[in-house]
Design a protein around this motif. Structure first.
Motif, PDB file in Angstrom:
ATOM      1  N   ASN A 101      -5.931   5.941   2.409  1.00 46.05           N
ATOM      2  CA  ASN A 101      -4.668   5.910   2.169  1.00 46.05           C
ATOM      3  C   ASN A 101      -3.512   6.099   1.136  1.00 46.05           C
ATOM      4  N   PRO A 102      -3.664   7.732   0.587  1.00 48.25           N
ATOM      5  CA  PRO A 102      -3.119   7.002  -1.375  1.00 48.25           C
ATOM      6  C   PRO A 102      -1.628   8.411  -0.699  1.00 48.25           C
ATOM      7  N   VAL A 103      -0.902   7.810  -1.705  1.00 48.43           N
ATOM      8  CA  VAL A 103      -0.032   9.058  -2.197  1.00 48.43           C
ATOM      9  C   VAL A 103      -0.521   9.571  -3.118  1.00 48.43           C
ATOM     10  N   LEU A 161      -1.914   7.232  -5.999  1.00 47.03           N
ATOM     11  CA  LEU A 161      -2.260   6.049  -5.697  1.00 47.03           C
ATOM     12  C   LEU A 161      -2.515   5.078  -4.276  1.00 47.03           C
ATOM     13  N   LYS A 162      -2.970   4.302  -4.751  1.00 47.48           N
ATOM     14  CA  LYS A 162      -3.649   3.402  -3.406  1.00 47.48           C
ATOM     15  C   LYS A 162      -2.105   2.584  -3.441  1.00 47.48           C
ATOM     16  N   PHE A 207       0.810  -1.244   0.225  1.00 46.87           N
ATOM     17  CA  PHE A 207      -0.276  -0.153   0.127  1.00 46.87           C
ATOM     18  C   PHE A 207       0.800   1.336  -0.226  1.00 46.87           C
ATOM     19  N   ALA A 208       0.200   2.230  -0.554  1.00 45.81           N
ATOM     20  CA  ALA A 208       1.451   3.793  -0.924  1.00 45.81           C
ATOM     21  C   ALA A 208       1.216   3.894   0.553  1.00 45.81           C
ATOM     22  N   SER A 237       2.186  -3.466 -11.594  1.00 42.02           N
ATOM     23  CA  SER A 237       0.207  -3.011 -11.644  1.00 42.02           C
ATOM     24  C   SER A 237       0.456  -2.142 -10.176  1.00 42.02           C
ATOM     25  N   LEU A 238      -0.569  -0.996 -11.090  1.00 39.65           N
ATOM     26  CA  LEU A 238      -0.372   0.762 -10.198  1.00 39.65           C
ATOM     27  C   LEU A 238      -2.439   0.071  -9.610  1.00 39.65           C
ATOM     28  N   THR A 239      -2.654   0.665  -8.460  1.00 36.91           N
ATOM     29  CA  THR A 239      -4.252   1.134  -7.759  1.00 36.91           C
ATOM     30  C   THR A 239      -4.019   2.135  -7.509  1.00 36.91           C
ATOM     31  N   TYR A 240      -4.994   3.026  -8.482  1.00 38.34           N
ATOM     32  CA  TYR A 240      -5.323   3.956  -8.378  1.00 38.34           C
ATOM     33  C   TYR A 240      -6.582   5.294  -8.564  1.00 38.34           C
TER      34      TYR A 240
END
Length: 586
Positions: free
Chosen positions: A488-490, A577-578, A461-462, A514-517
């Motif tokens: 709690n993302p960036v 970004l998550k 996690f970010a 891969s990215l979760t965003y």
């Protein structure tokens, strides 16, 4: 027994005005406190699992008012953002409230079967209706309904006989039907202006006195949504609890840092270990109170995953059920609770009286709890390879046992490149969660660097990142009214901004990143192995945190690497970004 480990990232900002208002109402500024002695709060601190019950007049409506369904948490049905029911109209519902299916013994037995150690029930929610026989206000279940029974008497007695703790939820600031209560009528029955002091002295304080003197030993008083309530009022309530129930805990949502422990946001299960005594409050579906349409029940495995995540992060998990208007717990909720409870009764050492994971976060295959020199590895995702990888453990292992009901069998293990590798049978012994008990030569010491698991890969996690030119913040929103989601993302990226994590690679080679965003429009993301390969890709954004592939990364040798993510082009100011996921290519 909770180990005091690192809390959530300091200085996080709450995303959105609505979320800021909710934080203020919840009173989440509560300091992370511990009970002052071994007796007060022992059941909370050692039991780690409890039943929350939301039940009231709102359960009779079940989110349907005049033929229209309102989607969201049913106990707020009076709110203008839901059905907006006027106070006097709402109070007339009491005449139809006849919960003949309520069975205190059955509910207590369900809690015991589920493995829960105490029950907390709504004695009075924001609607102002007392679910017990209150002399302070005739708007109560005995004086206002045809049922004429005090269910709190029955529940408290049944809990004592069954050996469970018992406690009350009490909405101390909001009261939507009593003059002077927050969001309540502004004038009294004589048309005179009503103040909060009127409500507090005539109803709130006397009712807390009743609840703490008429129902035997109380484990906990769960106050909620203090909002702008002055400290002097909260202090009086806490003093009453201390006087009448010296062994009872006061929830952190009392406000003004006067509670004994911290309650996280609704439905929030943290990814980091959290310091001190705390709880997560969650519900078996999406609503707290009964909603006729809500059949999105948590499976037994999901209940266990969230319970063990809370215990593994150092906290307590209180899981809610919402009986229907007739007083019965929905069958599907009860079924999931009992099935999860069967597992808990088989492996109580994993849940009760345990300490937080020294890794301070979950592992790709599951989670870890600790008791003395023993680790309990709760394996949710059984490795098809027959090898389970445990990174970063510095303390030597004396023995390892794969548990199966009341039986156990030795597990062979070896160390390679600083990782422990356990040789496992091809099939998991348990349908829900399998357990490996590891006895160590001493207290567990670990390197908590995220390990890139050769079987499962890893999602990080970010909020665990070190950021430069960006910020970690809290992004909270409601999917439906009152159904909260927290990430709690960036975000707040600037040109050249980076989020960086350190990982430990035990099997070299190619992995898919891969990215979760979330964001707006098309965004270009870059992912780097610091000092090594760079990849970047453009993908469409999601408003609700979707996972997108970016490309393959190569780790040429075993060892530790730093991974950096940057938002390079597009509406970077909207990018949030998550998480990053690295997946093996097998």
């Amino acid at each position: 027994m909770k180990i005091l480990l690192a809390g959530l990232v300091a200085g996080m900002l709450v995303g959105g005005v609505q979320a800021e208002q909710m934080d203020e109402m919840w009173g989440e500024s509560t300091v992370k406190l511990r009970a002052e002695n071994a007796e007060r709060g022992e059941l909370f601190d050692e039991g780690n699992y409890a039943m929350f019950i939301h039940w009231g007049l709102y359960s009779l409506l079940a989110n349907n008012v005049d033929g229209q369904t309102y989607y969201g948490i049913g106990e707020w049905i009076m709110d203008p953002k839901m059905a907006g029911i006027p106070a006097e109209e709402y109070k007339r519902l009491a005449g139809a409230f006849d919960p003949t299916q309520f069975d205190a013994k059955a509910i207590v037995q369900l809690a015991k079967d589920a493995g829960m150690k105490y029950i907390v029930i709504t004695a009075k929610h924001h609607d102002g209706f007392a679910m017990y026989h209150s002399k302070a206000c005739d708007f109560n279940i005995v004086d206002s309904t045809p049922w004429k029974i005090d269910p709190m008497k029955e529940l408290s007695t049944a809990c004592r006989k069954a050996g469970l703790g018992f406690g009350f939820y009490y909405s101390h600031s909001q009261d939507w039907t009593f003059p002077g209560g927050r969001k309540g009528p502004e004038v009294d029955e004589n048309g005179k202006p009503a103040t909060f002091d009127d409500y507090f002295t005539k109803k709130c304080l006397p009712q807390v006195e009743e609840l703490t003197t008429q129902y035997g030993p109380i484990e906990l008083i769960w106050f909620d949504t203090p909002g702008g309530m002055e400290k002097k009022y909260v202090q009086q309530l806490v003093d009453v609890v201390r006087k009448n129930q010296p062994k009872a805990l006061v929830s952190g949502r009392a406000g003004h840092n006067l509670g004994d422990y911290q309650t996280l946001g609704d439905m929030e299960v943290p990814h980091h270990n959290v310091k001190g005594m705390w709880e997560s409050v969650d519900t078996t579906n999406d609503s707290w109170a009964y909603a006729w349409y809500d059949q999105n029940w948590k499976s037994p495995k999901k209940i266990l995953r969230r319970l063990i995540a809370c215990v593994g992060r150092g906290g307590t998990y209180m899981l809610n059920v919402g009986p229907c208007g007739k007083g019965a717990v929905p069958d599907r909720a009860a079924r999931s609770l009992r099935e999860a409870g069967e597992w808990i009764h088989t492996y109580p050492q994993v849940v009760y009286g345990t300490d937080a994971s020294p890794w301070e976060h979950a592992l790709p295959w599951g989670d870890v709890t600790v008791k003395g020199n023993r680790l309990f590895l709760s394996v949710f995702d059984w490795p098809e390879s027959g090898k389970l990888f445990l990174p970063g453990l510095k303390t030597s292992i004396k023995s390892a046992q794969l548990l199966s009901g009341g039986e156990s069998e030795p597990v062979a293990h070896r160390i390679a490149n600083g990782w422990n590798i356990f040789e496992l049978p091809p099939r998991a012994p348990e349908k829900l969660v399998s357990v490996i008990e590891v006895e160590l030569a001493g207290a567990p010491e670990v390197d908590s660097t995220f390990g890139l698991d050769p079987n499962h890969g890893i999602e990080i996690f970010a909020e665990f990142a070190v950021v430069d030119g960006a910020e970690i913040f809290r992004d909270r929103w409601m999917e439906k009214f009152g159904e909260w989601v927290l990430v709690n993302p960036v975000g707040k990226w600037t040109t050249g901004g980076k989020a960086v994590w350190e990982i430990d690679v035990t099997v070299s080679g190619d992995y898919c990143a891969s990215l979760t965003y979330a964001g707006e429009g098309r965004l270009v993301w870059g992912v780097d192995v610091v000092g090594g390969e760079h990849i970047q890709n453009q993908q469409n954004a999601s408003h609700n945190y979707q996972e997108f592939p970016i490309g393959w990364l190569n780790f040429p040798t075993r060892g530790k690497y730093k991974i950096a993510v940057s938002c390079l082009e597009g509406n970077i100011e909207t990018a949030k970004l998550k998480a990053i996921r690295l997946t093996p290519l097998n």
